[in-house]
Design a protein around this motif. Sequence first.
Motif, short mmCIF file in Angstrom:
data_model
loop_
_atom_site.label_atom_id
_atom_site.label_comp_id
_atom_site.label_asym_id
_atom_site.label_seq_id
_atom_site.Cartn_x
_atom_site.Cartn_y
_atom_site.Cartn_z
N ASP A 198 100.77 60.45 39.61
CA ASP A 198 100.20 61.43 40.54
C ASP A 198 101.32 62.24 41.18
O ASP A 198 102.48 61.82 41.20
N PHE A 200 102.33 64.30 44.77
CA PHE A 200 101.98 64.41 46.20
C PHE A 200 102.86 65.46 46.86
O PHE A 200 104.02 65.63 46.49
N SER A 387 99.26 56.35 49.29
CA SER A 387 98.07 57.00 48.73
C SER A 387 97.82 56.46 47.33
O SER A 387 96.70 56.14 46.95
N LYS A 753 95.85 64.89 48.09
CA LYS A 753 97.23 64.52 47.77
C LYS A 753 98.25 65.43 48.43
O LYS A 753 99.44 65.23 48.26
#
Lengths: 769, 153
Positions: A198, A200, A387, A753
Amino acid sequence: MAISERPLSAQDGQRLDYQAKLTGRAAYLADMKMPGVCEGAVLRSPVAHAWVRYVDASEALKVPGVVAVYTKDDVVQGTGIEPYYGPVFKDQTIVAVDKVRHVGDPVAAVAAETREAAEEAANLIVVEYEDLPPVMDVRDSVKEDAVLVHETVRIPEHGFADLAELKPIENTNVCTHFKLRKGDIEQGFAECAHVFEDTFILPTTQHVALEPHGCVAAFQPDGRVNLWSTTQNPFVVRTQLANIFKMPVSKIRIMVPYLGGGYGSKVYPKIEPLTMALAQKAKRPVRILLSREEVFYTVTKHAAFIRMKTGVKADGTFHAREAEVFLDTGAFAEIGPRVAKKSAYTAAGPYKFKHVKIDAKSVYTNKPPAGAFRGFGVSQSAWASESQTDIIAKALNRDPYELRMQNIYDEGDEFVTGEKLWSIGVKDCLEKVAKEMKWGEPPEAPADPSKVRGKGLAALIKATITPSISCAAIKLNEDGSVNVFTSTVEMGQGSDTAMAAIVADTLGISLDQVSVLGVDTDVVPYDLTTSSSRSTFHMGKALELASLDLCEQLRRFVSEEYEVPFEETRMEGGKVLFRESALDIREVLFNHFGMQGGTLVGRGEVKTSTVDPDTGDKTTSSFWFVGAGGSEVEIDKDTGRLRVLKHATAVDVGRVITPLGCQQQLVGGAITGMGQALFEQMVWDNGILVNPNLVDYVLPALGDMPDEITPIPVEVPHKNGPFGAKGIGETSLIPVAPSIANAVDDAVDVRIKDLPVTAEKIFLGMLDK
Amino acid sequence: MKKAITMEVNGASCQVEVEPWRTLLEVVREELDLTGAKLGCDIQVCGACTLLVDGKPVSACSVLAVDADGHRVTTVEGLADGDRLHPLQEAFMKHGALQCGYCTSGFLLTAKAMLDENPRPDDEQIKSYMGGSFCRCGCYQEIMQAIRSVAQA
Ligand code: FES
Ligand code: FES
């Protein structure tokens, strides 16, 4: 607040600074009057990136009341000063010399009899700029063909020990690149059943201490200089000024009044070099008080772009973590390289990964310089890490609390650096927060059916600056009262009270017998900095040692006077005990000096190193601070509007020294975290900052507060802290944003995010479903 | 071209000569040496500069001193009765409603004005009345507790 049993001199609600602050009589920098002072005004760059071709101050000098104008000519050919400075790299100049590198970069300054005259004159200075394209985003800045913010970067002879290995990468905008490696990352991923990746993002924000920065500089006839400044680390500023002005530190005296908040914004030189240069040129005392807008140009919190990849075993064991962290340090390195390094250490969170590969880059852009901000790089990496922990839990259909508990550090576990972790109450913190949040029970159903609720958690680990130095002295007076000499800056965190309490508790006297002088570098011993949540641990310990030094001296007097072996004397409750007798401090002093009078001085010093003196083991941090936070939110399904209903924050404080100060730091840090989570961001358009004011830069207000913020101090004592205490200033801020984002996802299945978490993002996320 | 103005400040009449563009905050701080009120934002949003004019809170950074001519001004220095702290000051101390103290003068005076208008505000009324002041150290929870304790006394 529940506190374990301990001797406690600081009662609830008792703070040494309160009487003055509540009656309006506490003197902050802008409240001080100085006869004959000139007011300074700064001309700042209107463009983000340009060559400065020439600066013409002739019209400015004609304005009545103008005493001096300071331009790049003074830096280059002036009074024999060293033009380049900066805490890590020498990439700053007092005013722009070759280029301006961000909107608001100082270009010239005027000293005049009145602020109006100084401002009028500053506006009459003619500057010719030759525009360059600005780089405003780290992702553009690291591209190969990106325009360079600095053509060359100078490295100081004596830099910080912990940053010695970090150097700028030539012909790029990469200020530093810190690498952290453990195990074999490729093998690690290969061994995992699941891999998550991911990205961020966090925006640039500003501390907005309600008190803007300011400085007064007054040269003395003998060449010494007195400065009054809003600084969190006067000794570092003193060193930097000594290097710039080529003076011995003994001739530079910095005094620090109460600060109206700091939060990291007031560490390292800010307006001091320019104020001192202007005073030198004007041959008059000069005062510069920054406006709110100027504060936004002076220092910010690093924006960040973080790519995080995590490998997890089938049973949920965290196994491999790779992260690339880009921290936007703006136009100058400032302390950015250390921010990046600290960010790297904790990019794997408080979890036991076997394989770790972290690359943290501090990157130049044409934004105002980013520096220290409560949380120091860790609030950035924790946003990503915490997260993603919930993203993983959801994908694996695991409870986020259980998954954290499965992987979280315990006493003696190995950190990513290979060292063992001790005094690490993070599990305890997470457990207590979960309990307080009634984890496992669904949130109470809201009365309004258009609203939904959710809960979220987050945990953290952070290092403190290591190595570092704190020296302290205390003076015992003839009546048994004590004066404390410490360079810890009282900026609201309650340090004066905590320091006095440590002295009072060690000597066994009452708190009202103890006075704290305030900071004056000519008088107080050296301390590195009031930041990094280090003061209670380091300075507190130095004061404990100074107090013990006094106890020993008193016992020695008694031992000699009464001919009792030293070991048979002891100090308790402010008295020296021996045989069946008890002498109070005053009597011991009277006997020693033979009359009412005299002074005893106690000394204490703490110097930490990256090697544990007891075990010889590597220690990246003289103590680790850990904690956890939990949030419950309510979201309006029609609008995305978010309200935080409850927040609980558990912090391993080691030992509570002052219960009130402890509560205030825990709750206050959490509230700062809410601003970062929900509202705050500096916004640029074409290199221009569009919101350098408190209307457009939104701060949390009373109405934004949850119904309840619950501080939970967890006491896992540290062997080297005073009474076992650790630092607490930053911990509670860090888990707030991820715990809120996790709660949002729990409520409406929308994963945010990029900070801040706004109604608009939630609303759009719900539309996408 | 200074103008002479007369104000009653903390109960005492005072006369000052001020330029017409000077703000009330500047005059109170610089001419009268009452520095409890602070400059925080300069644009009427942060509340650090709040003073009471005829008992009502105003942002002194955005009020001209000449407009206070003939009016009654209260500053934080005028809250205590000699050595006896005002109940709000006592409550702020007891509940720990300040850290750095930069916002404190504004919060105390605004709270005083609110309680003078409405001695029994509920939580929502407190939040809305006090909504124009920022505490960057994050003492809101303690400030609420302190004000509530006085309102319920
Ligand atoms: S300084 Fe007046 S409201 Fe902020
Ligand atoms: S106490 Fe610092 S701003 Fe309120």
